[in-house]
Design a protein around this motif. Structure first.
Motif, PDB file in Angstrom:
ATOM      1  N   CYS A 182     -62.125 -62.265  -6.629  1.00 52.29           N
ATOM      2  CA  CYS A 182     -63.629 -62.028  -6.440  1.00 52.29           C
ATOM      3  C   CYS A 182     -64.606 -62.489  -7.337  1.00 52.29           C
ATOM      4  O   CYS A 182     -63.943 -62.861  -8.382  1.00 52.29           O
ATOM      5  CB  CYS A 182     -63.816 -60.732  -5.851  1.00 52.29           C
ATOM      6  SG  CYS A 182     -64.149 -59.521  -7.150  1.00 52.29           S
ATOM      7  N   CYS A 183     -65.681 -62.779  -7.165  1.00 50.45           N
ATOM      8  CA  CYS A 183     -66.753 -63.072  -7.988  1.00 50.45           C
ATOM      9  C   CYS A 183     -67.068 -61.838  -9.007  1.00 50.45           C
ATOM     10  O   CYS A 183     -66.964 -60.741  -8.663  1.00 50.45           O
ATOM     11  CB  CYS A 183     -68.085 -63.303  -7.354  1.00 50.45           C
ATOM     12  SG  CYS A 183     -69.675 -63.377  -8.472  1.00 50.45           S
ATOM     13  N   PRO A 184     -66.846 -62.272 -10.412  1.00 52.67           N
ATOM     14  CA  PRO A 184     -67.113 -61.375 -11.245  1.00 52.67           C
ATOM     15  C   PRO A 184     -68.194 -60.394 -11.439  1.00 52.67           C
ATOM     16  O   PRO A 184     -68.407 -59.099 -11.664  1.00 52.67           O
ATOM     17  CB  PRO A 184     -66.637 -61.756 -12.728  1.00 52.67           C
ATOM     18  CG  PRO A 184     -67.082 -63.396 -12.579  1.00 52.67           C
ATOM     19  CD  PRO A 184     -66.701 -63.344 -10.816  1.00 52.67           C
ATOM     20  N   LYS A 241     -68.856 -59.434  -6.929  1.00 56.41           N
ATOM     21  CA  LYS A 241     -67.528 -59.030  -6.276  1.00 56.41           C
ATOM     22  C   LYS A 241     -67.326 -59.508  -4.936  1.00 56.41           C
ATOM     23  O   LYS A 241     -66.433 -59.104  -4.001  1.00 56.41           O
ATOM     24  CB  LYS A 241     -67.282 -57.524  -6.263  1.00 56.41           C
ATOM     25  CG  LYS A 241     -67.612 -56.770  -7.449  1.00 56.41           C
ATOM     26  CD  LYS A 241     -66.712 -57.137  -8.627  1.00 56.41           C
ATOM     27  CE  LYS A 241     -67.239 -56.359  -9.883  1.00 56.41           C
ATOM     28  NZ  LYS A 241     -66.501 -56.869 -11.121  1.00 56.41           N
ATOM     29  N   ARG A 283     -61.387 -49.297 -10.387  1.00 56.19           N
ATOM     30  CA  ARG A 283     -61.762 -50.046  -9.082  1.00 56.19           C
ATOM     31  C   ARG A 283     -60.687 -51.028  -8.614  1.00 56.19           C
ATOM     32  O   ARG A 283     -60.440 -51.173  -7.336  1.00 56.19           O
ATOM     33  CB  ARG A 283     -62.946 -50.643  -9.378  1.00 56.19           C
ATOM     34  CG  ARG A 283     -63.567 -51.611  -7.866  1.00 56.19           C
ATOM     35  CD  ARG A 283     -64.801 -52.515  -8.293  1.00 56.19           C
ATOM     36  NE  ARG A 283     -64.574 -53.560  -9.089  1.00 56.19           N
ATOM     37  CZ  ARG A 283     -63.715 -54.800  -8.978  1.00 56.19           C
ATOM     38  NH1 ARG A 283     -63.517 -54.973  -7.620  1.00 56.19           N
ATOM     39  NH2 ARG A 283     -63.778 -55.704  -9.862  1.00 56.19           N
ATOM     40  N   HIS A 300     -66.135 -57.082 -16.323  1.00 57.81           N
ATOM     41  CA  HIS A 300     -66.293 -57.791 -14.910  1.00 57.81           C
ATOM     42  C   HIS A 300     -65.189 -58.583 -14.494  1.00 57.81           C
ATOM     43  O   HIS A 300     -64.853 -59.474 -14.267  1.00 57.81           O
ATOM     44  CB  HIS A 300     -67.208 -58.848 -15.365  1.00 57.81           C
ATOM     45  CG  HIS A 300     -68.494 -58.287 -15.872  1.00 57.81           C
ATOM     46  ND1 HIS A 300     -68.678 -58.365 -17.428  1.00 57.81           N
ATOM     47  CD2 HIS A 300     -69.950 -57.872 -15.272  1.00 57.81           C
ATOM     48  CE1 HIS A 300     -69.843 -57.850 -17.630  1.00 57.81           C
ATOM     49  NE2 HIS A 300     -70.636 -57.750 -16.537  1.00 57.81           N
ATOM     50  N   LEU A 301     -64.189 -57.505 -13.918  1.00 59.60           N
ATOM     51  CA  LEU A 301     -62.794 -57.724 -13.275  1.00 59.60           C
ATOM     52  C   LEU A 301     -63.033 -58.692 -12.318  1.00 59.60           C
ATOM     53  O   LEU A 301     -63.943 -58.336 -11.362  1.00 59.60           O
ATOM     54  CB  LEU A 301     -61.733 -56.739 -13.343  1.00 59.60           C
ATOM     55  CG  LEU A 301     -61.525 -55.940 -14.503  1.00 59.60           C
ATOM     56  CD1 LEU A 301     -60.395 -55.051 -14.113  1.00 59.60           C
ATOM     57  CD2 LEU A 301     -60.838 -56.997 -15.259  1.00 59.60           C
ATOM     58  N   PRO A 302     -62.673 -60.052 -12.101  1.00 54.13           N
ATOM     59  CA  PRO A 302     -62.825 -60.854 -11.100  1.00 54.13           C
ATOM     60  C   PRO A 302     -61.700 -60.578  -9.968  1.00 54.13           C
ATOM     61  O   PRO A 302     -61.172 -61.444  -9.514  1.00 54.13           O
ATOM     62  CB  PRO A 302     -62.651 -62.149 -11.610  1.00 54.13           C
ATOM     63  CG  PRO A 302     -61.602 -62.072 -12.721  1.00 54.13           C
ATOM     64  CD  PRO A 302     -61.883 -60.790 -13.264  1.00 54.13           C
ATOM     65  N   PHE A 303     -61.565 -59.391  -9.511  1.00 56.80           N
ATOM     66  CA  PHE A 303     -60.413 -58.725  -8.707  1.00 56.80           C
ATOM     67  C   PHE A 303     -61.075 -57.788  -7.522  1.00 56.80           C
ATOM     68  O   PHE A 303     -61.871 -57.193  -7.716  1.00 56.80           O
ATOM     69  CB  PHE A 303     -59.114 -58.328  -9.430  1.00 56.80           C
ATOM     70  CG  PHE A 303     -58.609 -59.140 -10.320  1.00 56.80           C
ATOM     71  CD1 PHE A 303     -57.806 -60.320  -9.964  1.00 56.80           C
ATOM     72  CD2 PHE A 303     -58.718 -58.943 -11.546  1.00 56.80           C
ATOM     73  CE1 PHE A 303     -56.933 -61.075 -10.672  1.00 56.80           C
ATOM     74  CE2 PHE A 303     -58.180 -59.890 -12.413  1.00 56.80           C
ATOM     75  CZ  PHE A 303     -57.186 -60.854 -12.110  1.00 56.80           C
ATOM     76  N   ASP A 304     -60.578 -58.201  -6.478  1.00 51.88           N
ATOM     77  CA  ASP A 304     -61.112 -57.304  -5.355  1.00 51.88           C
ATOM     78  C   ASP A 304     -60.463 -55.678  -5.578  1.00 51.88           C
ATOM     79  O   ASP A 304     -59.610 -55.427  -6.395  1.00 51.88           O
ATOM     80  CB  ASP A 304     -60.275 -57.595  -4.000  1.00 51.88           C
ATOM     81  CG  ASP A 304     -60.959 -58.914  -3.506  1.00 51.88           C
ATOM     82  OD1 ASP A 304     -62.137 -59.158  -3.725  1.00 51.88           O
ATOM     83  OD2 ASP A 304     -60.181 -59.674  -2.907  1.00 51.88           O
TER      84      ASP A 304
END
Ligand SMILES: Nc1ncnc2c1ncn2[C@@H]1O[C@H](CSCC[C@H](N)C(=O)O)[C@@H](O)[C@H]1O
Ligand SMILES: Nc1ncnc2c1ncn2[C@@H]1O[C@H](CSCC[C@H](N)C(=O)O)[C@@H](O)[C@H]1O
Lengths: 59, 228, 228, 59
Positions: free
Chosen positions: A10-12, A15, B127, B95-99
């Motif tokens: 997702c977008c950092p 999200k 999260r 800022h993790l780029p994961f759902d």
């Protein structure tokens, strides 16, 4: 990157969802391309097979 | 200097492989404790040479990803990896780029304390974990291991120096249950006889024993609680 | 024979102290990982000589209790204990005489598999733990450690022989998150040189290495999930 | 047993409350006595300082 990574990414920043535009693929992997976040109007690069999802402010 | 510049330099000097070798002495024991189930999705924070995703994939993980801020580290990691099920992503701990809830386990070795705001990083880890997912956080740099404190002088990136108790507290604040905490001694590094000290790196044999055999690697294991 | 008769005999023969000495080689590492906070309430299931409650009290637990079905074990355990904060209770794994959610941690070494119905026992452990409380379940008798299988012949009480995976599954079924699982090798027991085998207890050196250094003690750590 | 253990103890069968009747105490510990469960109408012993809370059927 494998395309199935898109299920998790997702977008950092917001999200939100990302949209993949693959410009070069090899052996089922995306080697070059972009990931676009519509909400942020921000484009992230896929470079040498590695998506660069550092938030823009941290680059 | 920022994280990227510092660690790009390290990667170009080949220090990624040196770290892998030294860190694996204790990291392999931490990795062995993770209750990986066949098909699990796992993430390694600050992956460096990428040994952890490779090891977890071998233990049965369906997909194992390594995240790092340094493109040079990631380029190396990718070069050392073949076979599918392992991937690398450039990103930042905070800022993790994961759902939400996509990972069964998150691992991190000698990386977590570089987070600018470790509480924000913990919140992000929580999260991306499913409820009941585990965070294995391994560090050599911590309050009780006094000989490590001088490391900060050699690194141009801020490092958070927490004690064992501070790790537990921070985990709980971020919504983790603390399941386990201990030191994994490094029994493999060779410690020369007393008359060879001081060495280039060590004032005294006692200091070296303290660092490796006594304190070693602090492992804190958190389990992501249900969302309220 | 029932559990009481079997273990009353062991206690009268002084085997409780022998077990303590041998078991501590690995149990001390399991105990060291428990994230005990000052004032915590903890319970040891099948306490034998009662070393675990004593150790946990020393680590800062506010109260540490040992439960056992054998009055002779408990009488001995009480005799070895002085100082407050440690107590003993006669009871059965499947019918714990404690209110819901009163413990922060439950420990058990080489005892859990004697439960008549281990799933019922797990449900009871879960019940007496607060949400987020940990169950440290340590066993030497398990599927992968093949040289231990013959123990059943020497004991007149039924023993449950689970594999690593079966422990994880059963924990999850009972409402635990599995936080960690691994083997703690016994590095302290002395293994004689090859030409001294067979010994009274061991056919071959390989079998003894397998038992102690390779498989050692299986530790499964569960975290009690929120009640639904 | 210390009396503060009563805060934690319950009947092993019905998990109901127990009522302590201490017949001998030493140094603030109950050495002999009984624990009574009204719901089950069952009495458990405290013997040599150790409460015996094995369920009656398992004794
Ligand atoms: N805020 C941050 N976000 C992402 N990666 C970071 C980071 N801070 C540090 N890192 C990365 O964390 C790594 C620490 S070095 C440790 C590497 C590896 N885990 C090992 O055990 O050998 C470096 O590769 C660095 O680039
Ligand atoms: N169902 C049950 N309920 C309560 N105690 C039990 C039990 N089954 C076995 N035990 C107890 O469990 C103990 C196993 S021997 C292990 C003792 C100790 N934990 C040690 O490590 O040395 C015995 O004391 C036995 O009486």
């Amino acid at each position: 990157m494998k395309k199935d990574l898109m299920e998790l990414l997702c977008c950092p920043v917001c999200k939100g969802e990302l949209e993949l535009d693959a410009t070069r693929e090899e052996d089922g992997e995306v080697v070059e391309g972009t990931l676009y976040c519509e909400d942020c109007d921000e484009t992230y690069a896929v470079d040498d097979g590695i998506p660069d999802l550092l938030p823009p402010e941290a680059r | 200097m920022n994280v990227r510049e510092e660690f790009d330099d390290w990667a170009r000097e080949g220090r990624d492989r040196g770290m892998e070798e030294r860190h694996l002495n204790t990291a392999k024991h931490a990795l062995a404790r993770i209750p990986v189930e066949k098909g699990d999705y796992v993430l390694d924070l600050g992956t460096g040479s990428g040994y952890a995703p490779r090891a977890l994939r071998e233990r049965g993980a369906g997909r194992a990803y390594g995240l790092d801020a340094s493109p040079e580290m990631l380029r190396n990691a990718r070069g050392y990896t073949d076979g599918d099920g392992v991937g690398y992503v450039r990103g930042d701990f905070e800022h993790l780029p994961f759902d939400d809830g996509v990972f069964d386990g998150v691992f991190s070795m000698e990386a977590f304390y570089y987070a600018r705001d470790p509480l924000d990083a913990l919140a992000e880890v929580r999260r991306v974990l499913r409820p009941g997912g585990t965070f294995y956080c391994a560090v050599n740099f911590f309050e009780e291991s006094e000989t490590t404190h001088r490391w900060q002088e050699k690194v141009d990136v801020g490092m958070t120096l927490w004690s064992r108790a501070e790790y537990r507290e921070a985990f709980r604040e971020a919504g983790f249950y603390v399941a386990s905490q201990d030191h994994i001694p490094d029994r493999e590094v060779e410690i020369p006889p007393a008359d060879e000290f001081p060495t280039d790196d060590w004032e005294s044999r006692e200091a070296m024993v303290d660092r490796y055999r006594r304190w070693g690697t602090l492992l804190t294991v958190g389990v992501s609680a249900e969302n309220e």
